[in-house]
Design an enzyme around this catalytic site. Structure first.
Site, PDB file in Angstrom:
ATOM      1  N   GLY A 238       0.760  -1.249   0.000  1.00 32.93           N
ATOM      2  CA  GLY A 238       0.000   0.000   0.000  1.00 32.93           C
ATOM      3  C   GLY A 238       0.785   1.290   0.000  1.00 32.93           C
ATOM      4  N   GLU A 274       4.052  -6.739   1.764  1.00 26.94           N
ATOM      5  CA  GLU A 274       3.598  -7.066   0.398  1.00 26.94           C
ATOM      6  C   GLU A 274       3.620  -5.828  -0.497  1.00 26.94           C
ATOM      7  OE1 GLU A 274      -0.385  -8.506   0.986  1.00 26.94           O
ATOM      8  OE2 GLU A 274       0.246 -10.295   2.062  1.00 26.94           O
ATOM      9  N   PRO A 275       4.762  -5.172  -0.663  1.00 31.18           N
ATOM     10  CA  PRO A 275       4.766  -3.982  -1.514  1.00 31.18           C
ATOM     11  C   PRO A 275       4.613  -4.362  -2.975  1.00 31.18           C
ATOM     12  CG  PRO A 275       7.007  -4.570  -0.952  1.00 31.18           C
ATOM     13  CD  PRO A 275       6.120  -5.518  -0.186  1.00 31.18           C
ATOM     14  N   GLY A 276       3.848  -3.584  -3.709  1.00 33.85           N
ATOM     15  CA  GLY A 276       3.733  -3.779  -5.150  1.00 33.85           C
ATOM     16  C   GLY A 276       4.203  -2.507  -5.835  1.00 33.85           C
ATOM     17  N   ARG A 277       3.320  -1.521  -5.819  1.00 38.42           N
ATOM     18  CA  ARG A 277       3.559  -0.257  -6.512  1.00 38.42           C
ATOM     19  C   ARG A 277       4.922   0.363  -6.177  1.00 38.42           C
ATOM     20  NH1 ARG A 277      -0.890   2.967  -7.938  1.00 38.42           N
ATOM     21  NH2 ARG A 277      -2.055   1.840  -6.364  1.00 38.42           N
ATOM     22  N   ARG A 313      -5.173   3.092 -15.891  1.00 32.54           N
ATOM     23  CA  ARG A 313      -5.297   3.837 -14.633  1.00 32.54           C
ATOM     24  C   ARG A 313      -5.992   5.193 -14.764  1.00 32.54           C
ATOM     25  NH1 ARG A 313      -1.950   5.340 -11.510  1.00 32.54           N
ATOM     26  NH2 ARG A 313      -2.941   4.520  -9.649  1.00 32.54           N
ATOM     27  N   TYR A 317      -9.311   5.283 -12.594  1.00 31.63           N
ATOM     28  CA  TYR A 317      -9.191   5.961 -11.296  1.00 31.63           C
ATOM     29  C   TYR A 317      -8.968   7.464 -11.433  1.00 31.63           C
ATOM     30  CZ  TYR A 317      -7.513   1.155 -10.436  1.00 31.63           C
ATOM     31  OH  TYR A 317      -7.342  -0.201 -10.408  1.00 31.63           O
ATOM     32  N   CYS A 343     -12.290   3.964 -28.701  1.00 31.17           N
ATOM     33  CA  CYS A 343     -13.580   4.640 -28.864  1.00 31.17           C
ATOM     34  C   CYS A 343     -14.328   4.719 -27.538  1.00 31.17           C
ATOM     35  CB  CYS A 343     -14.397   3.933 -29.928  1.00 31.17           C
ATOM     36  SG  CYS A 343     -13.596   4.117 -31.515  1.00 31.17           S
ATOM     37  N   GLU A 344     -13.792   5.488 -26.644  1.00 34.56           N
ATOM     38  CA  GLU A 344     -14.374   5.737 -25.325  1.00 34.56           C
ATOM     39  C   GLU A 344     -13.944   7.131 -24.909  1.00 34.56           C
ATOM     40  OE1 GLU A 344     -15.890   3.665 -22.871  1.00 34.56           O
ATOM     41  OE2 GLU A 344     -15.631   1.679 -23.750  1.00 34.56           O
TER      42      GLU A 344
HETATM   43  N1  LLP Z   1      -1.437  -6.967  -0.819  1.00 34.69           N
HETATM   44  C1  LLP Z   1      -2.741  -7.077  -1.132  1.00 34.69           C
HETATM   45  C2  LLP Z   1      -3.559  -8.062  -0.423  1.00 34.69           C
HETATM   46  C3  LLP Z   1      -3.289  -6.264  -2.139  1.00 34.69           C
HETATM   47  O1  LLP Z   1      -4.583  -6.373  -2.443  1.00 34.69           O
HETATM   48  C4  LLP Z   1      -2.473  -5.333  -2.811  1.00 34.69           C
HETATM   49  C5  LLP Z   1      -3.012  -4.482  -3.871  1.00 34.69           C
HETATM   50  C6  LLP Z   1      -1.111  -5.263  -2.457  1.00 34.69           C
HETATM   51  C7  LLP Z   1      -0.634  -6.087  -1.447  1.00 34.69           C
HETATM   52  C8  LLP Z   1      -0.149  -4.337  -3.121  1.00 34.69           C
HETATM   53  O2  LLP Z   1      -0.491  -3.018  -2.926  1.00 34.69           O
HETATM   54  P1  LLP Z   1       0.524  -1.851  -3.398  1.00 34.69           P
HETATM   55  O3  LLP Z   1       1.764  -1.950  -2.532  1.00 34.69           O
HETATM   56  O4  LLP Z   1       0.807  -2.068  -4.811  1.00 34.69           O
HETATM   57  O5  LLP Z   1      -0.246  -0.609  -3.144  1.00 34.69           O
HETATM   58  N2  LLP Z   1      -4.899  -1.183  -9.807  1.00 34.69           N
HETATM   59  C9  LLP Z   1      -4.825  -0.195  -8.736  1.00 34.69           C
HETATM   60  C10 LLP Z   1      -4.204  -0.764  -7.486  1.00 34.69           C
HETATM   61  C11 LLP Z   1      -4.921  -1.993  -6.960  1.00 34.69           C
HETATM   62  C12 LLP Z   1      -4.264  -2.558  -5.737  1.00 34.69           C
HETATM   63  C13 LLP Z   1      -4.839  -3.883  -5.362  1.00 34.69           C
HETATM   64  N3  LLP Z   1      -4.225  -4.520  -4.250  1.00 34.69           N
HETATM   65  C14 LLP Z   1      -4.062   1.023  -9.258  1.00 34.69           C
HETATM   66  O6  LLP Z   1      -3.656   1.031 -10.406  1.00 34.69           O
HETATM   67  O7  LLP Z   1      -3.897   1.995  -8.539  1.00 34.69           O
END
Ligand code: LLP
Length: 420
Positions: A238, A274-277, A313, A317, A343-344
């Site tokens: 997050g 659990e970092p993603g972004r 995105r 969003y 076409c949107e």
């Molecule tokens: N763990 C869980 C259980 C999650 O659902 C998520 C993201 C993460 C970790 C990773 O979160 P992050 O560190 O990336 O914020 N498509 C959207 C974001 C959806 C996130 C879903 N869950 C966007 O483009 O902003």
């Protein structure tokens, strides 16, 4: 952005000239910097308390090359499907570093994950707990489980990416946590190992995290006092990134890590993140070409060859992404709506954005597109999604080719009665 910089009047990814790369691979394409990816992983990992498991959230960018590079750095994975399990294992991430989240795990997916020997299942409902118990019993084993508890904290982010409030489909509600743990403890196919939470994405302040984690840690102490073996705490992902230079900068991993260290000081536990972004967003850009400039009575549109099918995105969003011309640096003086060819009306990358003057044929880079970019692409409007390229110093390689239109035609099948 150190990894995407102007050199001699052209934007580069590390040492690779992006205009030259566009000539070779065609547009649109995603371009990732391997050095940036390493930098963001290492910065995050170094800021977390010693011994923490960093389980990269594969959903942010699941390209095998990205996963392989993270695996080489010792990173684990947070997965949400059988497909992500397959990718994480194929990339060389050890199962003992994989946690499995998500509200809709099927029996087939749970069977595969349990057989693979993953570290833990983050269970999100009582129905899932029962199903997992049955899967484990049928395999003659016990499934390692953390219950995802919903701390009922507002992450103060976009409504579509907040997950930790009462209204959300995610996690077990705060008030039922004790009962669900007690039930789990009675199931012979379940081995309780931890607790888990995740309150949302693109969270830029520490306060919502601190409020949620304080609750989760208090609950951990209570559960332990009840005799439950909570040995791991998964704090989810997050942590946000800076999409706009003129916004307040998001919390740094160092401050986030220090906050967690303070909260967990007197607690023995395996910490999981659990970092993603945060690991991939700034490591990627989307390069596109201006097809036309279109002037109407009220607007000047720059129409790109990338669309919402490549980067969803902004449409989904209202997300803001910086846009730079590949020739530059130049200051912005002309106001454009930057749009795609889909076409949107929602196919809009930037609304009334001041950019340097653009003309047909010019190349632009859409920044901070490494997370939730290519993974959310589709072939809407029968448009093959953008290719993906990974750069390493002066080398580059295509890590996913552009699907061709013939493949799009071939993936559909005619029923016998329409064949002729
Ligand atoms: N763990 C869980 C259980 C999650 O659902 C998520 C993201 C993460 C970790 C990773 O979160 P992050 O560190 O990336 O914020 N498509 C959207 C974001 C959806 C996130 C879903 N869950 C966007 O483009 O902003």
């Amino acid at each position: 952005m150190r990894y995407f910089e102007y050199r001699d009047g052209t934007l580069h990814a590390e040492e690779v000239n992006l205009a030259a790369l566009a000539q070779e691979v065609g547009t649109p394409f995603y371009c990732y910097s391997g050095a940036a990816l390493r930098h963001h992983y290492e910065t995050f990992a170094a800021a977390m308390p010693k011994g923490s498991l960093i389980a990269y959230s594969v959903k942010a960018n699941g390209n095998l090359a990205i996963l392989r590079q993270l695996a080489r750095l010792g990173c684990g994975a947070d997965i949400v499907s059988g497909g992500e399990l397959k990718k994480a294992l194929a990339a060389g991430i050890p199962p003992t570093r994989i946690v499995y989240s998500g509200v809709g795990k099927t029996v087939g997916e749970m069977t595969r994950a349990l057989t693979a020997g993953i570290l833990q299942f983050n269970v999100e409902s009582e129905a899932e707990l029962e199903a997992l118990n049955n899967v484990a019993l049928s395999l003659g084993t016990r499934a390692p489980v953390a219950i995802r508890v919903n701390p009922d904290v507002d992450a103060r982010t976009h409504a579509k990416i907040t997950t930790g409030t009462k209204q959300s489909k995610f996690g077990i509600s705060w008030n039922r946590a004790h009962q669900v743990y007690a039930r789990a403890a009675r199931l012979d196919g379940i081995r309780i190992v931890g607790i888990d939470c995740h309150i949302g994405s693109q969270i830029v302040e520490l306060a919502p995290f601190e409020a949620a984690f304080t609750r989760i840690i208090a609950l951990t102490r209570d559960l332990r006092a009840e005799g439950l073996p909570i040995t791991s705490i998964d704090f989810g992902g997050g942590l946000g990134v800076a999409y706009r230079a003129d916004n307040a900068p998001p919390a740094e991993p160092s401050a986030y890590g220090a906050m967690i260290a303070a909260l967990t000081r007197s607690l023995e536990a395996q910490l999981i993140f659990e970092p993603g972004r945060r690991l991939v967003a700034e490591a990627g850009i989307l390069v596109a070409r201006v097809i036309y400039i279109k002037e109407t009575e009220t607007k000047r549109f720059a129409i790109l060859d990338a669309g919402m099918n490549d980067l969803l995105r902004p449409a989904l969003y209202d997300a803001y992404h910086e846009i730079l011309p590949l020739n530059g640096p130049k200051a912005g003086t002309t106001v454009y709506d930057v749009v795609g060819p889909v076409c949107e009306t929602a196919d809009l990358f930037a609304h009334e954005r001041s950019l340097p003057e653009l003309k047909a044929g010019d190349l632009v880079a859409i920044l901070t597109a490494g997370a939730y970019g290519a993974v959310m692409a589709s072939s809407y409007n029968a448009r093959p999604p953008a290719a993906e390229v990974l750069v390493e110093a002066k080398d580059w390689a295509i890590i996913r080719g552009r699907a061709d239109e013939d493949a799009l035609v071939q993936q559909d099948q005619l029923p016998p009665w329409l064949e002729n």
